[in-house]
Design an enzyme around this catalytic site. Structure first.
Site, mmCIF file in Angstrom:
data_model
loop_
_atom_site.group_PDB
_atom_site.id
_atom_site.type_symbol
_atom_site.label_atom_id
_atom_site.label_comp_id
_atom_site.label_asym_id
_atom_site.label_seq_id
_atom_site.Cartn_x
_atom_site.Cartn_y
_atom_site.Cartn_z
ATOM 1 N N GLY A 1 0.832 -1.212 0.000
ATOM 2 C CA GLY A 1 0.000 0.000 0.000
ATOM 3 C C GLY A 1 0.857 1.248 0.000
ATOM 4 O O GLY A 1 0.562 2.223 0.683
ATOM 5 N N ALA B 1 -11.374 -5.447 14.771
ATOM 6 C CA ALA B 1 -11.048 -6.874 14.875
ATOM 7 C C ALA B 1 -9.823 -7.202 14.027
ATOM 8 O O ALA B 1 -8.930 -7.949 14.454
ATOM 9 C CB ALA B 1 -12.239 -7.722 14.440
ATOM 10 N N SER C 1 -3.508 -0.250 14.449
ATOM 11 C CA SER C 1 -4.256 0.986 14.725
ATOM 12 C C SER C 1 -4.568 1.029 16.218
ATOM 13 O O SER C 1 -4.711 -0.029 16.850
ATOM 14 C CB SER C 1 -5.571 0.997 13.944
ATOM 15 N N ARG D 1 0.592 5.755 -1.698
ATOM 16 C CA ARG D 1 0.100 7.011 -1.102
ATOM 17 C C ARG D 1 0.099 6.896 0.427
ATOM 18 O O ARG D 1 0.383 5.826 0.979
ATOM 19 C CB ARG D 1 -1.307 7.318 -1.599
ATOM 20 N N ASP E 1 -2.857 -7.514 -5.122
ATOM 21 C CA ASP E 1 -3.924 -7.514 -4.119
ATOM 22 C C ASP E 1 -3.452 -8.439 -2.992
ATOM 23 O O ASP E 1 -3.440 -9.660 -3.148
ATOM 24 C CB ASP E 1 -5.213 -8.031 -4.758
ATOM 25 N N TYR F 1 -12.954 -3.454 11.336
ATOM 26 C CA TYR F 1 -11.608 -2.849 11.278
ATOM 27 C C TYR F 1 -10.855 -3.086 12.598
ATOM 28 O O TYR F 1 -9.677 -3.482 12.590
ATOM 29 C CB TYR F 1 -11.767 -1.355 10.999
HETATM 30 P P1 NAI Z 1 -4.745 4.993 2.495
HETATM 31 O O1 NAI Z 1 -6.134 4.557 2.164
HETATM 32 O O2 NAI Z 1 -4.264 6.297 2.005
HETATM 33 O O3 NAI Z 1 -3.681 3.881 2.063
HETATM 34 C C1 NAI Z 1 -3.946 2.517 2.106
HETATM 35 C C2 NAI Z 1 -3.211 1.892 0.948
HETATM 36 O O4 NAI Z 1 -3.442 0.469 0.969
HETATM 37 C C3 NAI Z 1 -3.729 2.411 -0.394
HETATM 38 O O5 NAI Z 1 -2.635 2.742 -1.210
HETATM 39 C C4 NAI Z 1 -4.485 1.219 -0.965
HETATM 40 O O6 NAI Z 1 -4.471 1.169 -2.381
HETATM 41 C C5 NAI Z 1 -3.712 0.059 -0.356
HETATM 42 N N1 NAI Z 1 -4.496 -1.163 -0.367
HETATM 43 C C6 NAI Z 1 -5.774 -1.327 0.058
HETATM 44 N N2 NAI Z 1 -6.175 -2.586 -0.155
HETATM 45 C C7 NAI Z 1 -5.130 -3.245 -0.718
HETATM 46 C C8 NAI Z 1 -4.933 -4.575 -1.165
HETATM 47 N N3 NAI Z 1 -5.906 -5.503 -1.089
HETATM 48 N N4 NAI Z 1 -3.728 -4.912 -1.702
HETATM 49 C C9 NAI Z 1 -2.744 -3.990 -1.787
HETATM 50 N N5 NAI Z 1 -2.869 -2.712 -1.382
HETATM 51 C C10 NAI Z 1 -4.059 -2.342 -0.851
HETATM 52 O O7 NAI Z 1 -4.672 4.920 4.086
HETATM 53 P P2 NAI Z 1 -3.536 5.308 5.140
HETATM 54 O O8 NAI Z 1 -4.168 6.217 6.091
HETATM 55 O O9 NAI Z 1 -2.272 5.667 4.484
HETATM 56 O O10 NAI Z 1 -3.397 3.890 5.878
HETATM 57 C C11 NAI Z 1 -2.269 3.071 5.837
HETATM 58 C C12 NAI Z 1 -2.384 2.048 6.968
HETATM 59 O O11 NAI Z 1 -2.420 2.721 8.215
HETATM 60 C C13 NAI Z 1 -3.658 1.204 6.902
HETATM 61 O O12 NAI Z 1 -3.371 -0.115 7.279
HETATM 62 C C14 NAI Z 1 -4.544 1.868 7.929
HETATM 63 O O13 NAI Z 1 -5.493 0.964 8.450
HETATM 64 C C15 NAI Z 1 -3.524 2.289 8.965
HETATM 65 N N6 NAI Z 1 -3.983 3.344 9.841
HETATM 66 C C16 NAI Z 1 -4.279 4.587 9.370
HETATM 67 C C17 NAI Z 1 -4.700 5.566 10.233
HETATM 68 C C18 NAI Z 1 -5.026 6.944 9.791
HETATM 69 O O14 NAI Z 1 -5.481 7.735 10.634
HETATM 70 N N7 NAI Z 1 -4.817 7.324 8.544
HETATM 71 C C19 NAI Z 1 -4.876 5.298 11.671
HETATM 72 C C20 NAI Z 1 -4.522 3.968 12.055
HETATM 73 C C21 NAI Z 1 -4.092 3.030 11.170
#
Ligand code: NAI
Length: 242
Positions: free
Chosen positions: A11, A157, A142, A14, A63, A155
């Site tokens: 991921g 869980a 998280s 971004r 994926d 989420y």
């Molecule tokens: P985001 O939505 O900007 O980035 C998530 C990335 O994961 C995206 O690039 C998306 O394309 C990728 N992704 C989603 N499903 C996928 C799959 N099946 N295979 C490959 N890639 C996949 O979100 P963010 O905020 O950057 O989150 C990153 C991590 O941090 C996540 O695990 C999120 O749960 C965790 N997180 C974020 C928080 C926040 O406040 N932004 C708080 C706590 C945890």
């Protein structure tokens, strides 16, 4: 500090994943960027790694919720980079809703990406870690995995499961020199939290603001280099879950 190391970040096109990829590149690691769909954004992250930090970087569409696709992707990374030393399981999704009305597919999708996705990547990278007699796994959990959150049972869980996975893998692989830690971010400014800017819970953040992706990336860099730390869950949350 990480020169000669190969890091895989899921991921990473971004948000927090991008910030972690760039931070590890700035420390000298070669970077495999795993992305779900936006190849232009993934290529931009690779260009940034190469041009600004002089490291090797390649992007792989994958994926992570698919065991087989993750396996093929890790094999491709091994063919291109030779091995893997650092794995950051960052890919994650939300499908929020009250449990009483939640669709089964929304529960499954979140568990499949956030928890099983991390298992798939760990499963397919561990052979290389064992061979290298070193490895570092960082799972992006998280704070809701620690505290729970109404409207996020799927989420929470998945993230609590990720913490259990982290500690189990840490115990299983510590004798082989492989470390596994988790980061538990709070509110971090990314696309995922775009709609959260006026969330009343934000007022409960002791430091009084949302975090930046770079705050989480700094923690990842610490864990990537902290040779005596394993099985830890590092909160990067402005104090909200203390
Ligand atoms: P985001 O939505 O900007 O980035 C998530 C990335 O994961 C995206 O690039 C998306 O394309 C990728 N992704 C989603 N499903 C996928 C799959 N099946 N295979 C490959 N890639 C996949 O979100 P963010 O905020 O950057 O989150 C990153 C991590 O941090 C996540 O695990 C999120 O749960 C965790 N997180 C974020 C928080 C926040 O406040 N932004 C708080 C706590 C945890």
């Amino acid at each position: 500090m990480l020169k000669g190391k190969v890091a895989v970040v899921t991921g990473a096109s971004r948000g927090i994943g991008e910030a972690i990829a760039l931070k590890l590149a700035s420390l000298g690691a070669d970077i495999a960027v795993i992305y779900a769909g936006n190849s232009l954004a993934a290529q931009n992250v690779c260009d940034h790694c190469r041009e600004d930090y002089g490291v090797k970087a390649s992007a792989y569409q994958c994926d992570v919720s698919s065991f087989e696709t993750a396996k093929q992707t890790v094999a491709a990374i091994k063919a291109d980079f030779g091995t893997v030393h650092i794995l950051v399981n960052n890919a994650g999704i939300t499908r929020d809703g009250l449990c009483a009305m939640m669709k089964e597919e929304d529960f499954d999708a979140v568990l499949d990406t956030n928890l099983k996705g991390a298992f798939h990547m760990i499963r397919h990278c561990t052979g290389m870690f064992l061979k290298n007699r070193e490895g570092c796994i960082i799972n992006i959990a998280s704070v809701v995995g620690l505290t729970g959150n109404a409207g996020q049972s799927n989420y929470a869980a998945s993230k609590a499961g990720l913490i259990g996975l982290t500690k189990s893998i840490a115990k299983e692989l510590a004798p082989r020199g492989i470390r596994c830690n988790a980061i538990a971010p709070g509110f971090i400014k990314t696309d995922m939290t775009e709609s959260q800017a006026d969330n009343p819970l934000l007022a409960a953040v002791p430091l009084g603001r949302m975090g930046e992706p770079a705050d989480v990336a700094d923690a990842a860099a610490y864990l990537a280099t902290a040779g005596y730390v394993t099985g830890e869950v590092l909160r990067i949350d402005g104090g909200i879950a203390m």
